[in-house]
Design a protein around this motif. Structure first.
Motif, PDB file in Angstrom:
ATOM      1  N   ALA A 136       0.832  -1.208   0.000  1.00 20.56           N
ATOM      2  CA  ALA A 136       0.000   0.000   0.000  1.00 20.56           C
ATOM      3  C   ALA A 136       0.873   1.268   0.000  1.00 20.56           C
ATOM      4  N   CYS A 137       2.003   1.241   0.711  1.00 25.00           N
ATOM      5  CA  CYS A 137       2.937   2.386   0.685  1.00 25.00           C
ATOM      6  C   CYS A 137       3.444   2.569  -0.741  1.00 25.00           C
ATOM      7  N   LYS A 138       3.880   1.463  -1.318  1.00 30.94           N
ATOM      8  CA  LYS A 138       4.531   1.504  -2.627  1.00 30.94           C
ATOM      9  C   LYS A 138       3.561   1.975  -3.720  1.00 30.94           C
ATOM     10  N   ARG A 139       2.349   1.422  -3.673  1.00 32.53           N
ATOM     11  CA  ARG A 139       1.342   1.754  -4.685  1.00 32.53           C
ATOM     12  C   ARG A 139       1.117   3.269  -4.726  1.00 32.53           C
ATOM     13  N   CYS A 140       0.988   3.861  -3.567  1.00 30.73           N
ATOM     14  CA  CYS A 140       0.722   5.300  -3.539  1.00 30.73           C
ATOM     15  C   CYS A 140       1.964   6.092  -3.946  1.00 30.73           C
ATOM     16  N   HIS A 141       3.127   5.680  -3.485  1.00 34.46           N
ATOM     17  CA  HIS A 141       4.339   6.433  -3.846  1.00 34.46           C
ATOM     18  C   HIS A 141       4.563   6.421  -5.350  1.00 34.46           C
ATOM     19  N   GLU A 142       4.323   5.282  -5.971  1.00 32.94           N
ATOM     20  CA  GLU A 142       4.544   5.206  -7.422  1.00 32.94           C
ATOM     21  C   GLU A 142       3.633   6.173  -8.172  1.00 32.94           C
TER      22      GLU A 142
HETATM   23  C1  HEC Z   1      -2.007   7.594  -0.143  1.00 32.47           C
HETATM   24  C2  HEC Z   1      -0.639   7.842  -0.504  1.00 32.47           C
HETATM   25  C3  HEC Z   1       0.504   7.395   0.356  1.00 32.47           C
HETATM   26  C4  HEC Z   1       0.621   6.266   1.121  1.00 32.47           C
HETATM   27  C5  HEC Z   1      -0.376   5.148   1.297  1.00 32.47           C
HETATM   28  C6  HEC Z   1       1.915   6.322   1.734  1.00 32.47           C
HETATM   29  N1  HEC Z   1       2.578   7.452   1.358  1.00 32.47           N
HETATM   30 FE1  HEC Z   1       4.430   8.005   1.910  1.00 32.47          FE
HETATM   31  N2  HEC Z   1       4.263   9.714   0.842  1.00 32.47           N
HETATM   32  C7  HEC Z   1       3.198  10.071   0.057  1.00 32.47           C
HETATM   33  C8  HEC Z   1       3.432  11.381  -0.552  1.00 32.47           C
HETATM   34  C9  HEC Z   1       2.493  12.124  -1.485  1.00 32.47           C
HETATM   35  C10 HEC Z   1       4.693  11.796  -0.100  1.00 32.47           C
HETATM   36  C11 HEC Z   1       5.405  13.130  -0.396  1.00 32.47           C
HETATM   37  C12 HEC Z   1       5.067  14.100   0.751  1.00 32.47           C
HETATM   38  C13 HEC Z   1       5.785  15.427   0.668  1.00 32.47           C
HETATM   39  O1  HEC Z   1       6.948  15.494   0.233  1.00 32.47           O
HETATM   40  O2  HEC Z   1       5.199  16.436   1.094  1.00 32.47           O
HETATM   41  C14 HEC Z   1       5.184  10.729   0.772  1.00 32.47           C
HETATM   42  C15 HEC Z   1       6.395  10.779   1.416  1.00 32.47           C
HETATM   43  C16 HEC Z   1       6.904   9.779   2.223  1.00 32.47           C
HETATM   44  C17 HEC Z   1       8.195   9.827   2.873  1.00 32.47           C
HETATM   45  C18 HEC Z   1       9.212  10.981   2.773  1.00 32.47           C
HETATM   46  C19 HEC Z   1       8.906  12.033   3.836  1.00 32.47           C
HETATM   47  C20 HEC Z   1       9.867  13.221   3.763  1.00 32.47           C
HETATM   48  O3  HEC Z   1      10.585  13.432   4.710  1.00 32.47           O
HETATM   49  O4  HEC Z   1       9.891  13.922   2.737  1.00 32.47           O
HETATM   50  C21 HEC Z   1       8.331   8.653   3.554  1.00 32.47           C
HETATM   51  C22 HEC Z   1       9.526   8.239   4.406  1.00 32.47           C
HETATM   52  C23 HEC Z   1       7.111   7.891   3.364  1.00 32.47           C
HETATM   53  N3  HEC Z   1       6.263   8.598   2.535  1.00 32.47           N
HETATM   54  C24 HEC Z   1       6.864   6.661   3.936  1.00 32.47           C
HETATM   55  C25 HEC Z   1       5.675   5.951   3.781  1.00 32.47           C
HETATM   56  C26 HEC Z   1       5.420   4.656   4.366  1.00 32.47           C
HETATM   57  C27 HEC Z   1       6.414   3.882   5.220  1.00 32.47           C
HETATM   58  C28 HEC Z   1       4.174   4.300   4.000  1.00 32.47           C
HETATM   59  C29 HEC Z   1       3.428   3.048   4.355  1.00 32.47           C
HETATM   60  C30 HEC Z   1       3.473   2.557   5.690  1.00 32.47           C
HETATM   61  C31 HEC Z   1       3.646   5.369   3.164  1.00 32.47           C
HETATM   62  N4  HEC Z   1       4.580   6.352   3.072  1.00 32.47           N
HETATM   63  C32 HEC Z   1       2.396   5.354   2.598  1.00 32.47           C
HETATM   64  C33 HEC Z   1       2.052   9.333  -0.138  1.00 32.47           C
HETATM   65  C34 HEC Z   1       1.758   8.137   0.502  1.00 32.47           C
END
Ligand code: HEC
Length: 147
Positions: A136-142
């Motif tokens: 779920a983390c990966k899917r959203c980040h991609e």
């Molecule tokens: C629904 C979308 C979504 C999900 C699910 C998500 N992320 Fe993210 N994540 C983002 C977005 C968008 C950013 C960029 C945020 C920014 O730079 O303001 C981010 C940024 C980050 C960062 C970088 C933060 C920084 O200091 O710039 C980390 C570490 C991270 N996510 C970890 C995780 C982890 C671990 C999970 C799962 C447990 C997760 N994320 C799930 C959308 C998501």
């Protein structure tokens, strides 16, 4: 909501599955994400044999991660201001999809927390639940994060 954020974060920082700071929405969500990373890395370490598997500690980190998973989304108020961010414009252009992905993460962290609270749970039983969280983390980040 602001209060909930600080209460959860304070308890997280005290229990230390990890650390952080600042006041803009960008900074706040990044603090939460970093903390989510620390928690999930500890959980992953225990299930991949890098760290000793301690069920109680695992359950504590799973609970923490589930609490954290509710927090970042309120800190995406509008397309970016001047703050440093790697959020893509799609976060706002495709907001329903973004929210659906956020919801999927919360479903996965809740399932993990539940699994981790079972008595005598084994590494094998926990792995599928953690892999769902990581996916779920990966899917959203991609889709929504620029590296
Ligand atoms: C629904 C979308 C979504 C999900 C699910 C998500 N992320 Fe993210 N994540 C983002 C977005 C968008 C950013 C960029 C945020 C920014 O730079 O303001 C981010 C940024 C980050 C960062 C970088 C933060 C920084 O200091 O710039 C980390 C570490 C991270 N996510 C970890 C995780 C982890 C671990 C999970 C799962 C447990 C997760 N994320 C799930 C959308 C998501």
């Amino acid at each position: 909501m602001r209060q909930v954020f600080w209460v959860v974060l304070a308890s997280v920082l005290l229990n230390g599955c990890g650390g952080a700071d600042s006041d803009s929405p960008e900074a706040r969500r990044q603090v939460v994400f970093k903390q989510m990373l620390l928690s999930s890395e500890e959980l992953g370490g225990m299930l991949r044999g890098r760290l000793a598997f301690r069920p109680e500690r695992f359950a504590e980190c799973a609970r923490e991660l589930n609490n954290l998973a509710a927090l970042p989304w309120q800190y995406f108020p509008s397309p970016e201001g001047d703050e440093r961010s790697t959020a893509r414009p799609e976060v706002w252009d495709q907001h329903a999809r973004f929210e659906a992905f956020a919801q999927q993460l919360q479903v996965a962290t809740e399932a993990l927390q539940l699994a981790a609270s079972m008595p005598q749970v084994s590494v094998d039983q926990l792995q599928p639940a953690l892999w769902q969280v990581e996916a779920a983390c990966k899917r959203c980040h991609e889709a929504f994060r620029a590296y």
